[in-house]
Every structure is written in C-alpha cells, then in structure tokens.
Design a protein around this motif. Sequence first.
Motif, mmCIF file in Angstrom:
data_model
loop_
_atom_site.group_PDB
_atom_site.id
_atom_site.type_symbol
_atom_site.label_atom_id
_atom_site.label_comp_id
_atom_site.label_asym_id
_atom_site.label_seq_id
_atom_site.Cartn_x
_atom_site.Cartn_y
_atom_site.Cartn_z
ATOM 1 N N ILE A 170 0.726 -1.079 0.071
ATOM 2 C CA ILE A 170 -0.041 0.035 -0.008
ATOM 3 C C ILE A 170 0.986 1.126 0.074
ATOM 4 O O ILE A 170 0.758 2.369 -0.865
ATOM 5 C CB ILE A 170 -1.049 -0.144 1.186
ATOM 6 C CG1 ILE A 170 -2.163 -1.046 1.220
ATOM 7 C CG2 ILE A 170 -1.792 1.271 1.377
ATOM 8 C CD1 ILE A 170 -2.926 -1.308 2.408
ATOM 9 N N ILE A 171 1.949 1.207 0.986
ATOM 10 C CA ILE A 171 2.811 2.442 0.805
ATOM 11 C C ILE A 171 3.355 2.530 -0.590
ATOM 12 O O ILE A 171 3.605 3.834 -1.156
ATOM 13 C CB ILE A 171 3.961 2.206 1.935
ATOM 14 C CG1 ILE A 171 3.475 2.237 3.318
ATOM 15 C CG2 ILE A 171 5.065 3.127 1.596
ATOM 16 C CD1 ILE A 171 4.460 1.999 4.336
ATOM 17 N N PHE A 172 3.647 1.747 -1.257
ATOM 18 C CA PHE A 172 4.448 1.663 -2.572
ATOM 19 C C PHE A 172 3.294 2.204 -3.583
ATOM 20 O O PHE A 172 3.766 3.007 -4.601
ATOM 21 C CB PHE A 172 4.990 0.206 -3.085
ATOM 22 C CG PHE A 172 5.589 0.095 -4.506
ATOM 23 C CD1 PHE A 172 6.976 0.827 -4.448
ATOM 24 C CD2 PHE A 172 5.067 -0.070 -5.583
ATOM 25 C CE1 PHE A 172 7.756 0.635 -5.500
ATOM 26 C CE2 PHE A 172 5.729 -0.276 -6.648
ATOM 27 C CZ PHE A 172 7.114 0.295 -6.588
ATOM 28 N N LEU A 173 2.121 1.776 -3.398
ATOM 29 C CA LEU A 173 0.927 2.275 -4.164
ATOM 30 C C LEU A 173 0.787 3.640 -4.036
ATOM 31 O O LEU A 173 0.526 4.583 -5.104
ATOM 32 C CB LEU A 173 -0.265 1.658 -3.992
ATOM 33 C CG LEU A 173 -1.696 2.111 -4.605
ATOM 34 C CD1 LEU A 173 -1.432 2.066 -6.218
ATOM 35 C CD2 LEU A 173 -2.787 1.329 -4.200
ATOM 36 N N ILE A 174 0.906 4.353 -2.730
ATOM 37 C CA ILE A 174 0.868 5.614 -2.359
ATOM 38 C C ILE A 174 1.895 6.465 -2.900
ATOM 39 O O ILE A 174 1.698 7.343 -3.729
ATOM 40 C CB ILE A 174 0.557 5.826 -1.027
ATOM 41 C CG1 ILE A 174 -0.809 5.068 -0.281
ATOM 42 C CG2 ILE A 174 0.733 7.350 -0.808
ATOM 43 C CD1 ILE A 174 -0.540 5.080 1.173
ATOM 44 N N MET A 175 3.121 5.746 -2.902
ATOM 45 C CA MET A 175 4.207 6.545 -3.513
ATOM 46 C C MET A 175 4.020 6.779 -5.122
ATOM 47 O O MET A 175 4.455 7.937 -5.707
ATOM 48 C CB MET A 175 5.476 5.881 -3.153
ATOM 49 C CG MET A 175 5.976 5.789 -1.903
ATOM 50 S SD MET A 175 6.040 7.501 -1.209
ATOM 51 C CE MET A 175 4.456 7.827 -0.309
ATOM 52 N N ASN A 176 3.491 5.756 -5.661
ATOM 53 C CA ASN A 176 3.137 5.804 -7.190
ATOM 54 C C ASN A 176 2.373 7.021 -7.489
ATOM 55 O O ASN A 176 2.603 7.735 -8.484
ATOM 56 C CB ASN A 176 2.782 4.475 -7.662
ATOM 57 C CG ASN A 176 3.612 3.576 -8.067
ATOM 58 O OD1 ASN A 176 4.187 3.303 -9.273
ATOM 59 N ND2 ASN A 176 4.206 2.994 -7.085
ATOM 60 N N GLY B 287 13.050 9.513 -2.839
ATOM 61 C CA GLY B 287 12.434 9.341 -1.402
ATOM 62 C C GLY B 287 12.066 7.944 -1.002
ATOM 63 O O GLY B 287 12.213 7.219 -0.149
ATOM 64 N N CYS B 288 11.486 7.251 -2.089
ATOM 65 C CA CYS B 288 10.754 5.754 -2.095
ATOM 66 C C CYS B 288 11.830 4.929 -2.010
ATOM 67 O O CYS B 288 11.746 3.919 -1.099
ATOM 68 C CB CYS B 288 9.769 5.652 -3.119
ATOM 69 S SG CYS B 288 8.948 4.031 -2.925
ATOM 70 N N TYR B 289 12.948 5.058 -2.883
ATOM 71 C CA TYR B 289 14.166 4.187 -2.660
ATOM 72 C C TYR B 289 14.867 4.231 -1.562
ATOM 73 O O TYR B 289 15.190 3.179 -0.924
ATOM 74 C CB TYR B 289 15.134 4.691 -3.972
ATOM 75 C CG TYR B 289 16.224 4.041 -3.988
ATOM 76 C CD1 TYR B 289 16.464 2.522 -4.430
ATOM 77 C CD2 TYR B 289 17.448 4.711 -3.390
ATOM 78 C CE1 TYR B 289 17.837 2.230 -4.202
ATOM 79 C CE2 TYR B 289 18.687 3.918 -3.348
ATOM 80 C CZ TYR B 289 18.912 2.849 -3.731
ATOM 81 O OH TYR B 289 20.033 2.235 -3.950
#
Length: 425
Positions: A55-61, A103-105
């Motif tokens: 979900i965090i990864f989806l939000i970052m997208n 930032g996600c990385y």
Amino acid sequence: MSASEVTAEATAVHVNLRDTQSMLEEEVIASLELKKVHYAVERKKSLQARYYFGIIFLIMNLVAWFFRDYGQSVLPFIHYIKVCGNEGDDCFHSLGVLRVSLGCYIFFLVMFLTTVKTRKLCEGRNLWHSGWWEVKSVLLFVSMALPFFFPSELVQIYGEIARIGAGIFLLLQLVSVIHFITWWNKYWTPDEERKQRCFLGLFMSTLFYVASICGIVYLYTSYASRISCSLNLFFVTWTAILLAVMMIVSLNSKVNRGLLSSGIMASYIVFLCWSAIRSEPATIRCETKNQEKGNGGWITIIGFLIAIFAIVMAAFSTGIDSKCFQFSRNKVEHEDDIPYSYGFFHMVFSLGAMYFAMLFISWDLNNSARKWSIDVGWISTWVKVINEWFAATIYIWMLISPVVRQTKVMDNDGTVQETADSVMA
C-alpha cells in the motif's frame, strides 16, 4: 527400619519422581505450544506487513503522478524551496517524479539494510519489519522530504542510476514469471493420479496458444496493416517467429516439455509486443482507427490506473518470490523461520521505485509527459521489445540447456571410455 517401610518409602520416592517427570513433560509441552502460538502470531503479522508495504508503494506511485501532472498548480509553496528554481520546475514534472522515486528508494533501502540478515521470527529485526509502524511513518516522511532539498544535479545522477535499477527490476520480474510458468507446468503435468489435471492442462495449452495466435492476428490487422508501418510489421513478425520456435522446441522429442509452459510464455511475449507498440508516440503509431480521443477520456484514465496497479503487483509478486532466486533448493524449513526473505522483499521494492520513475518519465530524464500518460515514447517501446526478446531467449535456453548438458556428459563419458580402451589395448 522394617523391610515393609523401606519398600513403601521407595515406592513413594518412585511415585514422586514419576509425578515430577510428568510435570516436567507437561511444562515442556505447554512451552512448545506457547511457542507455536507465538510463531503463528508473528508469522501472521509478517504476512500482513507485506500488504502494508504494498500500500505504501502504491501511494508513492500516486504521489509521483501527482507531482508530475498537478503538483505545480496545487502546491505553490514548493516554489520557495531554493533547489526547486524560480518557478519550481525542478521539483515538478520529470524531476518531481525522480525526487519522489528517490525518497521511496531511500525508505526501502533503509528497510533492506535493517532486515537483510533476518532469519527467525524471534529476532528483533522481525519485530521491526512487522511492527513499529509509527516509527516507520516518520522514516517514510523524512525519506520523502529529503530529496526535495537535494540539488537538481544529484537528482539527475540518481535518474541515470535509476535506469540501471529499473533494468535489474525487469530482469528479476522476468525470472519470477518464468519460475511461475515452470511451476504451473509441473503442477498440471499428467500422471496416474491426476488424469483430470492432464485433461485440463491440455485444454489450457490449447487455450493459451489460440489466444496467442489471435493476438498475433489482432496486432497485424490493428497496427501493421499497411506497408508504411514497417517497424510494427517487424515487431509482430518477429514475435510470431519466436512463438513458432518455442512451440517447435517444446515438442522436440529430446526436450519433451509439453505445450502448456510454452503456450503461457507465448501469450506473455505477445502481450509484451502489444504493450511495446502501444508505447509508441501517438503521432507515429500505425492504427486502423484513431483510438486517442483526448487525454481526459475514460479509457485513458482507466488504462493509466490499471498500469499503476500492474506496477505495484509486479513489485509485490516478485518481492515475495525469493525462493526462485535461491541456489540451494533442499533447504529444510523450520517452524520459527520467517515466511519470506525480508531483505529481498525490500530490495525489490527499492528497485521498483526506480522502475516506476522510468515509467512515469518514459525512460527519458528530459521528458515532459502528457497528463494521464505512462510509459509512452520510443525509449519505452524499445525497452519492452528488448524485454520481450530477452524473455523468449531465456525461456528457449531453459528448454534446451538440459539437452545440451546431457550431450556434453555423454561426450565426456565416450571420451573416457575410448581412453580406457586404448590403455587396455
């Protein structure tokens, strides 16, 4: 002391020892049961955690898309950050996507470094992976804020590195897909106890090949119907050749792998070919009908959202599939082992952060993408085409490599036998 008293005392001691032993056994059993319950709870938390990270990864997208398409008009205060330039251009559009991606990385890189050696559910690093969400929320916020204070030159360097990271992500995804295809083929392999599976496997093989052939026909009629569309004709024709080669190799008596795995792989490379052609610039794309009705159309928006969810699912499915990258296949699993490799999981998501950045900017660091577009441009087209060819090559090699190795072994055995015969003579 009489003999009867001695016997009674000995009997009492024996009973006490037996009772003590029984109590110890009960305590050991109770302790083991408590450990089992504890491991089950920790395992459940660990399995739930992967969905939270997804979900965090989806939000970052979604945040990256927002900064690319609407950030400059909705977030005017960003203009006051020095590194963003006078109009804030260095924090929006392509550079905005790269800053969010960075930032996600950083977030998933920190998670990778802090969980990479985790092996058991009782370790403190397991608790860090599955819990402490308040601390991880702060870490995520700091990780996302830091890149907006980095100079643009540093972000550009990250963009160059992200191309490599995205390529590695595609390679890992490809290995995971081939591993899944191989597993599915073995699952439906016929034997005496699974005659129904044999019938269903044959049906699915036929279905996948029919779908692949229909896909080739559709690509010819929709995107390569004119001689002027020579590049599309080349893409589709080469895909058809790869499809035929995979089928012929699979049916070879020495390989004998059946049609199911090659049928699934054929459908996959046809899909990649279609996706590559769809990534061509709209002004160049050879279509029988003009399918671009404007950037705000519902078809464009739905396709965009599906593409984002596909990115998340690709990262998620590859991240939890660490077993297909293990060199040792005979590893004994214990009750207190973690259910999946945390380090590998976070590494895949960190590479996925680079991958979604490349899709949003179409692999071009100076790209000014249209709203609601994703992975469109000649670079994107060729990345997908090369990915298709590479996938087919790896799969064909996977089919013929056992035969090649067996031939080498037989040649070596023959050479040894000839040497032995000459010595005996």
